[in-house]
Design a protein around this motif. Structure first.
Motif, mmCIF file in Angstrom:
data_model
loop_
_atom_site.group_PDB
_atom_site.id
_atom_site.type_symbol
_atom_site.label_atom_id
_atom_site.label_comp_id
_atom_site.label_asym_id
_atom_site.label_seq_id
_atom_site.Cartn_x
_atom_site.Cartn_y
_atom_site.Cartn_z
ATOM 1 N N VAL A 281 0.822 -1.278 -0.043
ATOM 2 C CA VAL A 281 0.115 -0.093 0.075
ATOM 3 C C VAL A 281 0.802 1.281 0.028
ATOM 4 N N ASP A 282 2.034 1.191 0.565
ATOM 5 C CA ASP A 282 3.149 2.251 0.679
ATOM 6 C C ASP A 282 3.581 2.585 -0.696
ATOM 7 N N ALA A 283 3.630 1.460 -1.355
ATOM 8 C CA ALA A 283 4.345 1.507 -2.816
ATOM 9 C C ALA A 283 3.146 1.873 -3.816
ATOM 10 N N GLY A 284 2.001 2.044 -3.282
ATOM 11 C CA GLY A 284 0.907 2.346 -4.400
ATOM 12 C C GLY A 284 0.605 1.597 -5.169
ATOM 13 N N MET A 285 0.738 0.202 -4.969
ATOM 14 C CA MET A 285 0.303 -0.963 -5.792
ATOM 15 C C MET A 285 -1.295 -0.965 -5.969
ATOM 16 N N PRO A 286 -1.625 -1.270 -7.143
ATOM 17 C CA PRO A 286 -3.269 -1.221 -7.580
ATOM 18 C C PRO A 286 -3.825 -2.319 -6.577
ATOM 19 N N GLY A 287 -5.271 -1.729 -6.001
ATOM 20 C CA GLY A 287 -5.889 -2.503 -5.209
ATOM 21 C C GLY A 287 -5.367 -2.701 -3.832
ATOM 22 N N MET A 288 -4.577 -2.085 -3.445
ATOM 23 C CA MET A 288 -4.316 -2.078 -2.016
ATOM 24 C C MET A 288 -4.822 -1.101 -1.102
ATOM 25 N N LEU A 289 -5.393 -1.389 -0.124
ATOM 26 C CA LEU A 289 -6.359 -0.424 0.864
ATOM 27 C C LEU A 289 -5.639 -0.141 2.033
ATOM 28 N N PRO A 290 -5.657 1.204 2.484
ATOM 29 C CA PRO A 290 -4.956 1.521 3.595
ATOM 30 C C PRO A 290 -5.896 1.060 4.929
ATOM 31 N N VAL A 291 -5.225 0.650 6.022
ATOM 32 C CA VAL A 291 -5.931 0.442 7.170
ATOM 33 C C VAL A 291 -5.355 1.145 8.359
ATOM 34 N N ILE A 292 -6.213 2.001 8.908
ATOM 35 C CA ILE A 292 -5.507 2.791 9.988
ATOM 36 C C ILE A 292 -5.074 2.368 11.098
#
Ligand code: ADP
Ligand code: MG
Length: 503
Positions: free
Chosen positions: A58-69
């Motif tokens: 998600v840090d690398a902006g890969m497609p389909g990744m979602l942030p989790v707080i």
């Protein structure tokens, strides 16, 4: 806010060709949240790791990744807000701030523009004993840090390190209540001190752990008071923002330069353009970086990947109950309970570890003697070895033991210094060292008396001189102390010498 009586310092005034000008300063401080993992991923935040080794998809902006707080980051922001006596917003939300940068692979930064987690607070900035300025905090929001582009490693290529990408930052925004370069530095110092007490940011400015955007404007005397009365910014001058300052000294130099630059333009009949500028420490000047961007330039919108952040009052209350005693309260207590000067109390509370150490030494003992030993002997000795308090070879219990031996009259101040050096270099229990090495002060009148008699008998010429000039009696006291290896009780020696010389 603690109700300390303090005086408000005067604003800095710069005299121009057409009259006086005052400075108005507001700071946006970016503080890296002290947590093990990033704001929206489980990647590590460890500083100095191999480039690109702490990067989740998600840090690398890969497609389909979602942030989790990360709950820990939220707790730290709440803790910081509580430490600054600020409003905690139980409902907050994340927005996307869109821009392109090679070290920002998502193409946007997740931030909190419209609904920050922390609202208004305040902080007391110390400007010397009894003098402080109250600076209002406007808000604190959580946001992601960007990575690092590296342009100076290769002549033909640029590199990017994404380790820092997505690390949690708190942006702490002040109101424009700071009135001079020294105050701006003192504000950063105080903020850093509070964050370190709270354990929410390491405050290591060299590592970029804490950095400030400094907004500067100038106005004529009286204008700021009009702003204060109305909160109408039109009474103030147009500001320029000095980006990414991470040294107290440069903050002060940059503000001073920038204020004088603006004054020169205004006195020349020109006007200030609101813009972002960079300070160049080598040339001591600020340079235009870009014109001021507005929120709509970034096309901010609520991040659809994240639900609004709702927290419970009970959770906030738990965090509140776990707050440590903060610097202002600690300083006030050291003054009230231990009778310290405000100056000494400030020295002892500058870093939490020093304050804990002193507190442990002074409990149940004379506060002033304890402070003297911590500040002058211990800090002095540690400094000589380039050591911090956490590496002190002398524990609070050991230093307390030395203070006890002084208080009970078992050792003189001079012997105490020798004893301190032994404990510092060899360790051991101070009372035991004094007993086994025969360092105990001689308080036996007979022994002291015979030493005094010997010295007087051996120096008839000095006796005559001292009887004419009583100030010379000190010489006899020194001789007796020398003869007893510094172990005689100095007050008793003094009394006996005066008595024997008939003074
Ligand atoms: P922006 O997003 O445009 O940087 P913020 O509200 O985040 O705006 O921050 C603005 C900062 O500038 C605040 O710290 C505020 O106190 C400060 N500021 C606003 N007006 C002035 C002014 N006239 N002179 C100096 N500082 C100012
Ligand atoms: Mg801003």
């Amino acid at each position: 806010m603690l109700d300390l009586a303090y005086e408000t310092p005067k604003p800095k005034v710069i005299s121009g060709a057409t009259g006086d000008w005052e400075l108005v300063i507001g700071l946006e401080v970016h503080a890296q949240v002290a947590t093990a993992a990033k704001l929206f991923s489980g990647a590590s935040t460890q500083f100095g790791a191999e480039p690109n080794s702490n990067v989740a998809f998600v840090d690398a902006g890969m497609p389909g990744m979602l942030p989790v707080i990360n709950e820990g980051c939220v707790a730290q922001a709440v803790r910081t807000g509580l430490g600054l006596n600020a409003q905690i917003n139980l409902w907050s939300a994340f927005d996307r701030k869109n821009y392109f940068y090679p070290d920002l692979p998502q193409g946007y930064q997740i931030s909190q523009l419209y609904h920050p987690i922390v609202g208004e607070g305040e902080i007391l900035v110390d400007m010397g004993p009894g003098v402080a300025r109250k600076v209002r905090i406007e808000r604190i929001h959580l946001e992601q840090d960007a990575g690092k582009s590296i342009h100076d490693m290769d002549p033909t290529m640029s590199f990017v390190d994404l380790n820092r990408t997505g690390v949690a930052l708190m942006e702490i925004v002040s109101r424009p209540d700071i009135r001079g370069p020294e105050e701006a530095a003192a504000y950063v110092l105080k903020l850093r001190q509070i964050l370190r007490y709270l354990g929410t940011c390491d405050g290591n400015m060299q590592n970029g752990n804490l950095r400030a955007d400094v907004n500067v404007s100038v106005c004529r005397p009286g204008q700021y008071e009009k702003y204060q009365a109305t909160q109408d910014f039109s009474h103030l001058g147009t500001r320029c923002e000095l980006k990414n300052m991470n040294s107290m000294r440069f903050i002060q130099m940059a503000i001073d330069y920038e204020a004088r630059r603006q004054i020169a333009i205004l006195e020349d009949g020109g006007s200030i353009t609101q813009e972002t500028r960079l300070y160049d420490p080598d040339k001591n000047e600020t340079r235009s970086m870009r014109s001021k961007e507005e929120a709509h330039d970034y096309r901010y919108f609520p991040d659809p990947d994240l639900l609004p952040l709702e927290i419970e009052q009970a959770w906030v209350d738990d965090i509140k109950a776990s707050l440590p005693e903060l610097p202002d309260a600690k300083k006030a207590r050291f003054v009230a309970d231990f009778g310290l000067s405000e100056y000494d109390a400030a020295v002892l509370t500058a870093e939490a570890e020093n304050a804990f150490y002193f507190d442990a030494v002074a409990q149940g003992r004379d506060g002033k003697i304890s402070a003297n030993w911590v500040i002058n002997e211990l800090f002095g000795r540690l400094k000589k070895d380039d050591k911090g308090i956490e590496d002190s070879p002398v524990t609070p219990a050991q230093l307390g033991g030395i203070v006890d031996l002084i208080a009970s009259g078992d050792i003189s101040g001079k012997i105490a210094k020798d004893l301190f050096e032994i404990v510092y270099t060899e360790g051991g229990d101070p009372a035991e060292i004094v007993a086994t090495r025969g360092m105990k002060q001689v308080t036996d009148t007979g022994a002291i008396e015979s030493a005094v008699n010997d010295i007087i008998a051996a120096n008839p010429a000095q006796v005559e001189k001292a009887q004419q000039n009583p100030k010379l009696a000190g010489w006899f006291v020194g001789q007796v102390m020398k003869a007893t290896g510094g172990k005689a009780n100095p007050a008793m020696v003094n009394d006996l010498v005066m008595q024997k010389l008939g003074l």
